[in-house]
Design a protein around this motif. Structure first.
Motif: not given
Length: 229
Positions: A94-105
């Motif tokens: 879930q953390l992997l998803h949340d970390v990547l989701a914060q980057y609009p690029f």
């Protein structure tokens, strides 16, 4: 004598720039205009300097994105993960998803090993460690990481692309138009769901699917905390 064309004043302004100022301006463009508009030329305009002056502080867009990734990560406390290996693996996924989701690029994050390492290397370590503690040999833990990684990336890319596409649409989607003409004889299952497909697929089922994937990866394996084969 006043500086001709404001060049001396512009030089002084460029000299006073800091990476913090540049990052703040870039984040403003990202938040207000979206990642497609974040170019070095647009950033220079935001800072009221020439693109050449900007290149004295940031080598290229890649270095700019590195600064942005670092700014999002700096000072952020890493959460304490559960002790139970299965729960820890799920939490790390879930953390992997949340970390990547914060980057609009996101597309560029995924395409660059440098950006990826900065943004999620610690999550990778947590995933591998949890998988090993769940009883997987290290090589199988790598495959589990890749399965979770591919699923997560797919979810985020589809979500990002879909949101962008629908924001620009002023007509029904191609899928909606095709579904409206389906023959029940040829496509009985799909046609029975045609008028409900959008509502059925609009719900965010990432977490539920993630739990299914982790369960499938581990099956009935007993956890062996502390064994790192």
């Amino acid at each position: 004598m006043k500086p001709r064309n404001g060049r001396r004043g512009g030089a002084r302004q460029s000299a006073s720039l800091s990476q913090k100022t540049i990052v703040a301006a870039a984040l403003h463009i990202l938040d207000s205009e979206g990642p497609q508009q974040l170019t070095m030329r647009r950033l220079a305009r935001e800072l009221s300097i020439t693109p050449m002056a900007l290149y004295h502080h940031v080598r290229d867009r890649h270095e700019l994105l590195l600064l942005l990734v670092a700014s999002r990560s700096r000072g952020r406390e890493r959460p304490i993960l559960p002790e139970d290996p299965r729960e820890r693996l799920l939490a790390a996924a879930q953390l992997l998803h949340d970390v990547l989701a914060q980057y609009p690029f996101l597309h560029e994050i995924l395409a660059s090993p440098d950006l990826l390492a900065v943004s999620s290397l610690w999550v990778m370590e947590a995933l591998l460690d949890a998988a090993v503690d769940c009883g997987l040999p290290l090589e199988e833990a790598v495959r589990a990481h890749q399965a979770i990684w591919h699923f997560t990336v797919g979810v985020l890319l589809i979500r990002t692309t879909s949101h962008q596409h629908h924001a620009e649409l002023t007509r029904p989607t191609q899928r909606e138009r095709v579904f409206a003409t389906l023959s029940p004889d040829d496509f009985p299952r799909v046609s029975s769901l045609a008028d409900r497909w959008s509502s059925l697929t609009a719900r965010d089922t990432h977490r539920e699917a993630l739990e299914d994937i982790v369960e499938g990866l581990l099956g009935g394996r007993p956890a062996h905390p502390g064994e790192h084969g």
